[in-house]
Design a protein around this motif. Structure first.
Motif, PDB file in Angstrom:
ATOM      1  N   VAL A  18       0.858  -1.181   0.000  1.00  0.00           N
ATOM      2  CA  VAL A  18       0.000   0.000   0.000  1.00  0.00           C
ATOM      3  C   VAL A  18       0.894   1.230   0.000  1.00  0.00           C
ATOM      4  CG1 VAL A  18      -1.798   1.263   1.241  1.00  0.00           C
ATOM      5  CG2 VAL A  18      -1.752  -1.248   1.322  1.00  0.00           C
ATOM      6  N   ILE A  19       0.713   2.095  -0.988  1.00  0.00           N
ATOM      7  CA  ILE A  19       1.504   3.316  -1.109  1.00  0.00           C
ATOM      8  C   ILE A  19       0.657   4.487  -0.630  1.00  0.00           C
ATOM      9  CG2 ILE A  19       2.770   4.868  -2.662  1.00  0.00           C
ATOM     10  CD1 ILE A  19       3.956   2.049  -2.553  1.00  0.00           C
ATOM     11  N   ARG A  20       1.228   5.285   0.260  1.00  0.00           N
ATOM     12  CA  ARG A  20       0.552   6.493   0.745  1.00  0.00           C
ATOM     13  C   ARG A  20       1.476   7.685   0.501  1.00  0.00           C
ATOM     14  NH1 ARG A  20      -3.683   4.421   3.523  1.00  0.00           N
ATOM     15  NH2 ARG A  20      -3.375   2.468   4.634  1.00  0.00           N
ATOM     16  N   HIS A  21       0.925   8.715  -0.134  1.00  0.00           N
ATOM     17  CA  HIS A  21       1.676   9.946  -0.378  1.00  0.00           C
ATOM     18  C   HIS A  21       0.710  11.105  -0.243  1.00  0.00           C
ATOM     19  CE1 HIS A  21       4.035  12.771  -3.175  1.00  0.00           C
ATOM     20  NE2 HIS A  21       4.518  12.836  -1.969  1.00  0.00           N
ATOM     21  N   GLY A  22       0.884  11.876   0.813  1.00  0.00           N
ATOM     22  CA  GLY A  22      -0.060  12.958   1.079  1.00  0.00           C
ATOM     23  C   GLY A  22      -1.430  12.366   1.330  1.00  0.00           C
ATOM     24  N   ASP A  23      -2.415  12.834   0.582  1.00  0.00           N
ATOM     25  CA  ASP A  23      -3.784  12.329   0.725  1.00  0.00           C
ATOM     26  C   ASP A  23      -4.085  11.161  -0.203  1.00  0.00           C
ATOM     27  OD1 ASP A  23      -4.335  14.265   2.626  1.00  0.00           O
ATOM     28  OD2 ASP A  23      -5.049  15.710   1.140  1.00  0.00           O
ATOM     29  N   GLU A  60       7.028  16.683  -1.674  1.00  0.00           N
ATOM     30  CA  GLU A  60       6.873  17.990  -1.050  1.00  0.00           C
ATOM     31  C   GLU A  60       7.387  17.961   0.384  1.00  0.00           C
ATOM     32  OE1 GLU A  60       3.236  20.988   0.131  1.00  0.00           O
ATOM     33  OE2 GLU A  60       2.951  19.603  -1.537  1.00  0.00           O
ATOM     34  N   ALA A  61       8.138  19.002   0.740  1.00  0.00           N
ATOM     35  CA  ALA A  61       8.690  19.086   2.098  1.00  0.00           C
ATOM     36  C   ALA A  61       7.579  18.964   3.129  1.00  0.00           C
ATOM     37  CB  ALA A  61       9.451  20.399   2.280  1.00  0.00           C
ATOM     38  N   GLY A  62       7.819  18.143   4.107  1.00  0.00           N
ATOM     39  CA  GLY A  62       6.860  17.942   5.182  1.00  0.00           C
ATOM     40  C   GLY A  62       5.864  16.822   4.936  1.00  0.00           C
ATOM     41  N   LEU A  63       5.726  16.382   3.690  1.00  0.00           N
ATOM     42  CA  LEU A  63       4.819  15.277   3.390  1.00  0.00           C
ATOM     43  C   LEU A  63       5.576  13.954   3.474  1.00  0.00           C
ATOM     44  CD1 LEU A  63       2.588  16.405   0.391  1.00  0.00           C
ATOM     45  CD2 LEU A  63       2.024  16.337   2.813  1.00  0.00           C
ATOM     46  N   GLU A  64       4.866  12.940   3.868  1.00  0.00           N
ATOM     47  CA  GLU A  64       5.456  11.612   3.987  1.00  0.00           C
ATOM     48  C   GLU A  64       5.052  10.753   2.799  1.00  0.00           C
ATOM     49  OE1 GLU A  64       5.519   9.211   7.817  1.00  0.00           O
ATOM     50  OE2 GLU A  64       3.888   8.266   6.706  1.00  0.00           O
ATOM     51  N   TRP A  65       6.010  10.004   2.265  1.00  0.00           N
ATOM     52  CA  TRP A  65       5.755   8.965   1.276  1.00  0.00           C
ATOM     53  C   TRP A  65       5.989   7.654   2.008  1.00  0.00           C
ATOM     54  CZ3 TRP A  65       7.830   4.632  -0.661  1.00  0.00           C
ATOM     55  CH2 TRP A  65       7.352   4.153  -1.873  1.00  0.00           C
ATOM     56  N   ARG A  66       5.027   6.733   1.922  1.00  0.00           N
ATOM     57  CA  ARG A  66       5.166   5.503   2.696  1.00  0.00           C
ATOM     58  C   ARG A  66       4.684   4.298   1.909  1.00  0.00           C
ATOM     59  NH1 ARG A  66       2.631   5.269   8.530  1.00  0.00           N
ATOM     60  NH2 ARG A  66       1.127   6.563   7.466  1.00  0.00           N
ATOM     61  N   MET A  67       5.431   3.197   2.029  1.00  0.00           N
ATOM     62  CA  MET A  67       4.985   1.908   1.534  1.00  0.00           C
ATOM     63  C   MET A  67       4.707   1.035   2.751  1.00  0.00           C
ATOM     64  SD  MET A  67       6.723  -1.088  -0.757  1.00  0.00           S
ATOM     65  CE  MET A  67       6.502  -0.277  -2.333  1.00  0.00           C
ATOM     66  N   GLU A  68       3.482   0.567   2.845  1.00  0.00           N
ATOM     67  CA  GLU A  68       3.102  -0.342   3.919  1.00  0.00           C
ATOM     68  C   GLU A  68       2.905  -1.731   3.324  1.00  0.00           C
ATOM     69  OE1 GLU A  68      -0.541   1.243   5.449  1.00  0.00           O
ATOM     70  OE2 GLU A  68       0.486   2.803   6.592  1.00  0.00           O
ATOM     71  N   VAL A  69       3.323  -2.729   4.058  1.00  0.00           N
ATOM     72  CA  VAL A  69       3.063  -4.108   3.668  1.00  0.00           C
ATOM     73  C   VAL A  69       2.048  -4.663   4.655  1.00  0.00           C
ATOM     74  CG1 VAL A  69       4.030  -6.410   3.341  1.00  0.00           C
ATOM     75  CG2 VAL A  69       5.363  -4.401   2.678  1.00  0.00           C
ATOM     76  N   ARG A  81       9.246   4.450   5.215  1.00  0.00           N
ATOM     77  CA  ARG A  81       8.811   5.848   5.146  1.00  0.00           C
ATOM     78  C   ARG A  81       9.924   6.743   4.619  1.00  0.00           C
ATOM     79  NH1 ARG A  81       6.883   7.179  11.063  1.00  0.00           N
ATOM     80  NH2 ARG A  81       7.931   9.008  10.325  1.00  0.00           N
ATOM     81  N   VAL A  82       9.523   7.714   3.799  1.00  0.00           N
ATOM     82  CA  VAL A  82      10.435   8.741   3.299  1.00  0.00           C
ATOM     83  C   VAL A  82       9.763  10.072   3.602  1.00  0.00           C
ATOM     84  CG1 VAL A  82      11.533   9.751   1.276  1.00  0.00           C
ATOM     85  CG2 VAL A  82      11.313   7.270   1.465  1.00  0.00           C
ATOM     86  N   ILE A  83      10.500  10.948   4.288  1.00  0.00           N
ATOM     87  CA  ILE A  83       9.992  12.275   4.599  1.00  0.00           C
ATOM     88  C   ILE A  83      11.003  13.299   4.083  1.00  0.00           C
ATOM     89  CG2 ILE A  83       9.314  13.873   6.426  1.00  0.00           C
ATOM     90  CD1 ILE A  83       8.658  11.392   8.135  1.00  0.00           C
ATOM     91  N   ALA A  84      10.536  14.202   3.235  1.00  0.00           N
ATOM     92  CA  ALA A  84      11.400  15.249   2.714  1.00  0.00           C
ATOM     93  C   ALA A  84      11.400  16.435   3.676  1.00  0.00           C
ATOM     94  CB  ALA A  84      10.907  15.682   1.333  1.00  0.00           C
ATOM     95  N   GLU A  85      12.587  16.931   3.991  1.00  0.00           N
ATOM     96  CA  GLU A  85      12.718  18.101   4.861  1.00  0.00           C
ATOM     97  C   GLU A  85      13.616  19.121   4.199  1.00  0.00           C
ATOM     98  OE1 GLU A  85      14.474  16.308   8.312  1.00  0.00           O
ATOM     99  OE2 GLU A  85      12.509  15.955   9.229  1.00  0.00           O
ATOM    100  N   LEU A  86      13.240  20.367   4.267  1.00  0.00           N
ATOM    101  CA  LEU A  86      14.082  21.461   3.768  1.00  0.00           C
ATOM    102  C   LEU A  86      14.868  22.042   4.930  1.00  0.00           C
ATOM    103  CD1 LEU A  86      11.712  23.377   1.322  1.00  0.00           C
ATOM    104  CD2 LEU A  86      13.603  21.842   0.762  1.00  0.00           C
ATOM    105  N   HIS A  87      16.149  22.225   4.730  1.00  0.00           N
ATOM    106  CA  HIS A  87      17.010  22.849   5.744  1.00  0.00           C
ATOM    107  C   HIS A  87      17.534  24.160   5.170  1.00  0.00           C
ATOM    108  CE1 HIS A  87      16.914  19.220   8.168  1.00  0.00           C
ATOM    109  NE2 HIS A  87      17.096  18.545   7.047  1.00  0.00           N
ATOM    110  N   GLU A  88      17.090  25.234   5.741  1.00  0.00           N
ATOM    111  CA  GLU A  88      17.497  26.543   5.211  1.00  0.00           C
ATOM    112  C   GLU A  88      18.632  27.116   6.027  1.00  0.00           C
ATOM    113  OE1 GLU A  88      14.196  29.122   4.326  1.00  0.00           O
ATOM    114  OE2 GLU A  88      12.915  27.367   4.193  1.00  0.00           O
TER     115      GLU A  88
END
Length: 88
Positions: A18-23, A60-69, A81-88
């Motif tokens: 199951v792939i979840r990305h944002g909504d 998108e920064a702050g959104l999680e991409w996830r593969m669930e088994v 889980r993959v979470i993108a973060e921006l570091h300024e």
């Protein structure tokens, strides 16, 4: 030997990715048979890399991409889980 075993039916448990990305959520509705949880984990890792490589847009920064088994009862077994973060 039973007829179902000759055809391979019921010989291995089915797992669903199951792939979840944002909504958004998508899954492989037919399930895939694997001999054990280790084989499922290796396939999930490989598939995650391939999907992320071919994504075609940034996560998108702050959104999680996830593969669930999940198993045949849709019980979650593990997640990647993959979470993108921006570091300024």
């Amino acid at each position: 030997m039973e007829a179902t075993n000759c055809k391979g039916w019921g010989s291995m448990p089915k797992y669903f990715f199951v792939i979840r990305h944002g909504d958004e959520t998508s899954d492989h509705s037919d399930g895939i048979e694997f001999p054990d949880i280790s084989a499922v984990q290796l396939e999930a890792i490989k598939s995650t890399g391939e999907i992320l490589r071919d994504l075609g847009y940034p996560i998108e920064a702050g959104l999680e991409w996830r593969m669930e088994v999940v198993d045949e009862a849709r019980k979650p077994l593990f997640s990647l889980r993959v979470i993108a973060e921006l570091h300024e």
